[in-house]
Design an enzyme around this catalytic site. Structure first.
Site, PDB file in Angstrom:
ATOM      1  N   HIS A  98       5.136  -3.073 -17.774  1.00 50.45           N
ATOM      2  CA  HIS A  98       6.278  -2.892 -18.528  1.00 50.45           C
ATOM      3  C   HIS A  98       7.392  -3.670 -18.299  1.00 50.45           C
ATOM      4  CE1 HIS A  98       7.589  -0.073 -15.736  1.00 50.45           C
ATOM      5  NE2 HIS A  98       8.683  -0.341 -16.059  1.00 50.45           N
ATOM      6  N   SER A 150      11.603  -3.406 -17.934  1.00 46.19           N
ATOM      7  CA  SER A 150      12.425  -2.463 -17.973  1.00 46.19           C
ATOM      8  C   SER A 150      13.834  -2.888 -18.799  1.00 46.19           C
ATOM      9  CB  SER A 150      12.843  -2.141 -16.471  1.00 46.19           C
ATOM     10  OG  SER A 150      12.045  -1.563 -15.709  1.00 46.19           O
ATOM     11  N   TYR A 203      22.008  -4.183 -15.803  1.00 46.60           N
ATOM     12  CA  TYR A 203      22.476  -4.964 -14.765  1.00 46.60           C
ATOM     13  C   TYR A 203      23.211  -6.204 -16.094  1.00 46.60           C
ATOM     14  CZ  TYR A 203      19.072  -3.324 -12.066  1.00 46.60           C
ATOM     15  OH  TYR A 203      18.203  -2.382 -11.124  1.00 46.60           O
ATOM     16  N   PRO A 258      20.787  -9.629 -16.411  1.00 46.06           N
ATOM     17  CA  PRO A 258      19.707  -9.063 -16.230  1.00 46.06           C
ATOM     18  C   PRO A 258      18.380 -10.446 -16.189  1.00 46.06           C
ATOM     19  CG  PRO A 258      20.136  -8.564 -18.577  1.00 46.06           C
ATOM     20  CD  PRO A 258      21.346  -9.094 -17.863  1.00 46.06           C
ATOM     21  N   SER A 259      17.362 -10.202 -15.187  1.00 46.85           N
ATOM     22  CA  SER A 259      16.383 -11.210 -15.159  1.00 46.85           C
ATOM     23  C   SER A 259      15.216 -10.100 -15.679  1.00 46.85           C
ATOM     24  CB  SER A 259      16.159 -11.575 -13.676  1.00 46.85           C
ATOM     25  OG  SER A 259      14.763 -12.322 -13.712  1.00 46.85           O
ATOM     26  N   HIS A 300      11.663  -9.061 -16.734  1.00 50.06           N
ATOM     27  CA  HIS A 300      10.492  -9.692 -16.280  1.00 50.06           C
ATOM     28  C   HIS A 300       9.507  -8.295 -16.221  1.00 50.06           C
ATOM     29  CE1 HIS A 300      12.498  -7.238 -13.052  1.00 50.06           C
ATOM     30  NE2 HIS A 300      11.398  -6.957 -12.446  1.00 50.06           N
TER      31      HIS A 300
END
EC number: 3.1.4.-
Length: 276
Positions: free
Chosen positions: A131, A133, A213, A216-217, A219
Site C-alpha cells: 500500500h 501510506s 509529513y 512526503p516521499s 512510496h
C-alpha cells in the site's frame, strides 16, 4: 368509675410487661443456642446463597468478533519487529492508505530484487501486503472510531479517482531506527496524492492527531529488515535499480489505480470510494 378504670389499665400494663419479658428471655435463649428451644429460622432474605459462575460457551464468545484480540510484546512472534508504541487496551493503531493489488509481473520482480539483495549480504522480508501510506500511524481510542471515520468520509467526499505510478527504488527507515524498508517511490500522480493528504490531515487535526509529513516521499514498501540497515542497502541500491530498469521488455512501473482509500484501525478496515 375513674378509680376502677385506672386500676384495670395498670394491671393490663403489668401483664403486657410480663409477656414482653418472657418473650425477651425466650429469644435470648434461642440466640444462645438453648437445646430446649427450637432454633429460630432466619428469613430467606438473610440467607447467604453462593452460586458458582459458569463459563460462557465458546459459541457465544464467537458471536463477538469485534472484541479486541490480546496483543503480545514478544518480538520473536512478529519476525523480530518491535512496536513503535506500546499496546494498551482500548488504543487502536490507525492509518490511512491507498491499496496496491500486485500482479504476477510485480511478484516476479520482487523475487528478483530479494535475490539480488541477498547476493550482497542483505536479507529482506517481503511485505505481507502492499500500500501507499497517506497518514502516519496514530492511536485512536475505541469510542473515537465512528466519529473519526465519519469525519474522514466527509473530508474525502470531493476527492476524485486518479492513477499514479512508481518506479524508483529508495531506502526508508522508521523514526525509531528499528526497521529498514526497500520502497518504490511515486513518479506520477504526486499532486493528486497531496490533495488526499490535505483531506486526511483535516480529520487528523480535528482529533488532535499527528498530520502527515511536510514534504512526503510517497512510496510503496516492497520489503523490510529488522534494524537500521540503510547504509548496507544503499551500497547495492544501484544494482537493485538495474533489476527494475532492465526487467523483461523495459523498465517496470508499479501502477496504482486510485479508486478508493482505506483506513485500518485495529482489526477493522473502512473503505472510502473516490468520485468517478
Amino acid at each position: 368509675m375513674l378509680v376502677g378504670y385506672s386500676s384495670s389499665s395498670s394491671e393490663d400494663s403489668e401483664a403486657a410487661s410480663d409477656v414482653e419479658k418472657s418473650c425477651s428471655r425466650k429469644c435470648q435463649e434461642e440466640d444462645d443456642g438453648n437445646d430446649d428451644c427450637p432454633v429460630r429460622k432466619k428469613p430467606k432474605t438473610e440467607e447467604q446463597v453462593t452460586k458458582a459462575r459458569l463459563p460462557l460457551p465458546d459459541c457465544l464468545l464467537a458471536m463477538f468478533p469485534d472484541d479486541e484480540v490480546p496483543q503480545t510484546e514478544d518480538s520473536s512472534l512478529h519476525s523480530g519487529r518491535i512496536r513503535s508504541f506500546k499496546h494498551e487496551r482500548g488504543n487502536w493503531a490507525t492509518y490511512v492508505y491507498l491499496p496496491y493489488h500486485p500482479e504476477e509481473e510485480f511478484r516476479e520482480l520482487l523475487d528478483e530484487l530479494l535475490s539480488a539483495a541477498r547476493a550482497h549480504g542483505v536479507v529482506l522480508t517481503p511485505q505481507d501486503e502492499f500500500h501507499l501510506s497517506l497518514s502516519q500511524t496514530v492511536v485512536l481510542r475505541h469510542h473515537w472510531i465512528q466519529p473519526f471515520t465519519q469525519s474522514l468520509r466527509s473530508d474525502l467526499a470531493h476527492c476524485k479517482r486518479f492513477v499514479c505510478s512508481a518506479g524508483k527504488l529508495r531506502v526508508y527507515c522508521n523514526a525509531e531506527r528499528t526497521r529498514t524498508f526497500l520502497g518504490m517511490e511515486v513518479c506520477t500522480g504526486h499532486a493528486q496524492l497531496l490533495d488526499l493528504v490535505q483531506a486526511v490531515d483535516r480529520t487528523m487535526t480535528e482529533f488532535h492527531l499527528d498530520t502527515f509529513y511536510k514534504d512526503p516521499s510517497f512510496h510503496v514498501s516492497l520489503a523490510w529488515c529488522v534494524g537500521d540497515l540503510t547504509v548496507q542497502i544503499e551500497e547495492c541500491i544501484q544494482v537493485l535499480q538495474c533489476v527494475v530498469d532492465d526487467h523483461e521488455e523495459g523498465p517496470f512501473l508499479l501502477r496504482l489505480d486510485g479508486m478508493e482509500l482505506r483506513c485500518r484501525t485495529g482489526n477493522k478496515t473502512f473503505h472510502f470510494p473516490l468520485k468517478p
